[in-house]
Design an enzyme around this catalytic site. Sequence first.
Site, short mmCIF file in Angstrom:
data_model
loop_
_atom_site.label_atom_id
_atom_site.label_comp_id
_atom_site.label_asym_id
_atom_site.label_seq_id
_atom_site.Cartn_x
_atom_site.Cartn_y
_atom_site.Cartn_z
N LYS A 41 1.00 -1.04 0.10
CA LYS A 41 -0.01 -0.01 0.05
C LYS A 41 0.83 1.26 -0.08
O LYS A 41 1.75 1.24 0.99
CB LYS A 41 -0.86 -0.07 1.27
CG LYS A 41 -2.01 1.21 1.08
CD LYS A 41 -2.51 1.56 2.50
CE LYS A 41 -1.85 2.49 3.42
NZ LYS A 41 -1.72 4.10 2.56
N GLU B 110 10.62 0.87 9.87
CA GLU B 110 11.78 2.14 9.63
C GLU B 110 10.77 3.21 9.90
O GLU B 110 10.03 3.78 9.12
CB GLU B 110 12.11 2.11 8.31
CG GLU B 110 13.55 2.87 8.08
CD GLU B 110 13.36 3.98 7.46
OE1 GLU B 110 13.02 5.05 8.29
OE2 GLU B 110 13.22 4.07 5.94
N CYS C 255 13.48 10.73 6.46
CA CYS C 255 13.25 10.39 7.84
C CYS C 255 14.82 10.38 8.28
O CYS C 255 14.98 10.71 9.51
CB CYS C 255 13.10 8.85 8.10
SG CYS C 255 12.20 8.12 6.69
N GLU D 51 10.73 15.44 15.59
CA GLU D 51 10.90 15.42 14.04
C GLU D 51 9.79 16.47 13.31
O GLU D 51 8.59 16.11 13.56
CB GLU D 51 10.44 13.93 13.56
CG GLU D 51 11.03 13.70 12.16
CD GLU D 51 10.53 12.30 11.51
OE1 GLU D 51 9.76 11.84 11.87
OE2 GLU D 51 11.58 11.77 10.74
#
Length: 500
Positions: free
Chosen positions: A205, A279, A313, A410
């Site tokens: 997906k 991850e 990331c 983040e």
Amino acid sequence: MAKKQDKKHADSASDKAILDFGKAQNYTPAPESTGHIRLKKQYELFINGTWVKPSKGVYFDSVSPSTEQVLARVAEAGAEDVDKAVKAARKAYTEVWSKMPARERGKYIFRIARIIQERARELAVIESMDGGKPIRESRDVDVPLAANHFFYYAGWADKLEYAFPGKTPESLGVAGQIIPWNFPLLMAAWKIAPALACGNTVVLKPAETTSLTALKLAEIIEESGLPAGVVNIVTGAGATGAAIVNHPDIDKIAFTGSTEVGKIIQKAIAGTGKKLTLELGGKAANIIFEDAALDQAVEGIVNGIFFNQGHVCCAGSRLFVQEGVAEKVIRKLTDRMASLIVGDPLDKNTDVGAINSAEQLKKIQEYLKIGVAEGAEIYQPTCSIPTKGNFCKPTLFLHASQSHRIVQEEIFGPVLAIQTFRTVEEVIEKANNTPYGLSAGVWTDKGSKIFNLTSKLKAGVVWANTYNKFDPTAPFGGYRESGFGREGGLHGLLPYLKLS
Ligand code: ADP
């Protein structure tokens, strides 16, 4: 002596660079053409080798973050559709893929790689239209790397026993794979290529804002003649992802995305026996020592946080500069930032493209306010940005401190927070003071310093005198809240195998 020469060379190169960069803003636009792009008005689900309408008849729009145009309507898969995809993947696994000689599997994977190469230009343009990243990135990084991952893992398909000597590697079955919006095609390649090489079948997906290159990949898979059901691509948002995670006939989940969703997934599959790799987020430290080649370091910092709108990331979002060179580095950095071109992702001159969605832009803008309220000093270049679409100027926060939210959380945008340090021990402590552990960068002239830091920085990947370098042969992944498991390289085979 040699050192002195290097330093002199670095300084003069820097002056020249500043002059050259100054001109960059005046470049005539060089937009990549879109005349060759063929997008359907509406995309269905790719299940069992054919295009299937979603059972509930629901579709959503895929919108360009730079032009705000609707590029296509995309099917939203519900739990029933996911079930169909898993059943197709299971049938293909038991009846075809797991029985096929490994070298034959390798040929299919190789063929997918070749077709990606042949259609590279089309894929790069669609990636930039749908996701907002500069064409330079999608053309030079995303698409070639995606093809290379398929090439690399095609090579492993019939050599698995050599990868793990003394062990018998066996495939797992059906892999459910959920990917984010920052590297749509590349993440699909990272996940599909090793899964197939190890003899598994797949239900993948893509993220809801960037489905188009995954759907183009489905067309490529169709063209490659891969047996029906070996790869199924279902589009949709979080609920579709959850339906994959919770499906009882999935053997392995591979997820790349936020730490928040990673935690939900980990809880959801606890006790089910499904294998998992995650991850997740990151808050990478980029560390510049006084003895570093400063121009090279500054270019690496800019590449690490601004070139991809910080949508990585492993983006180097925290910069630590040794005190003696802090002033110089900040001057070089602000000079370089002033020359960055923010705008049309399809323009070959663009350095910073569009933020992937209005929602993400809002989140970044919130963090800019938070940074100022926390007392950090904000710097943004005076460059113009398009009035339409989701754009954000590259931003620097000076005088940031460890406790600031802009240093701890983040942001996933082109926002860099700078802190200074005096000693190696101090910077190691500061760099490790984060719940994440995905990546880091070290800039120094001394190999011994690099080895000292790489063993002490708590990050899955540490780049030395470079940043954001990827290669299919090199494993990538984090620890702590950045997840676990490795993708890429020989290590990337392990999550898709049982070893006995
Ligand atoms: P980001 O913040 O980068 O958008 P997310 O973690 O929200 O990251 O999304 C990454 C991927 O996970 C996307 O494909 C998204 O649709 C999917 N996703 C979101 N929520 C869930 C969930 N609860 N279960 C499974 N997948 C999910």
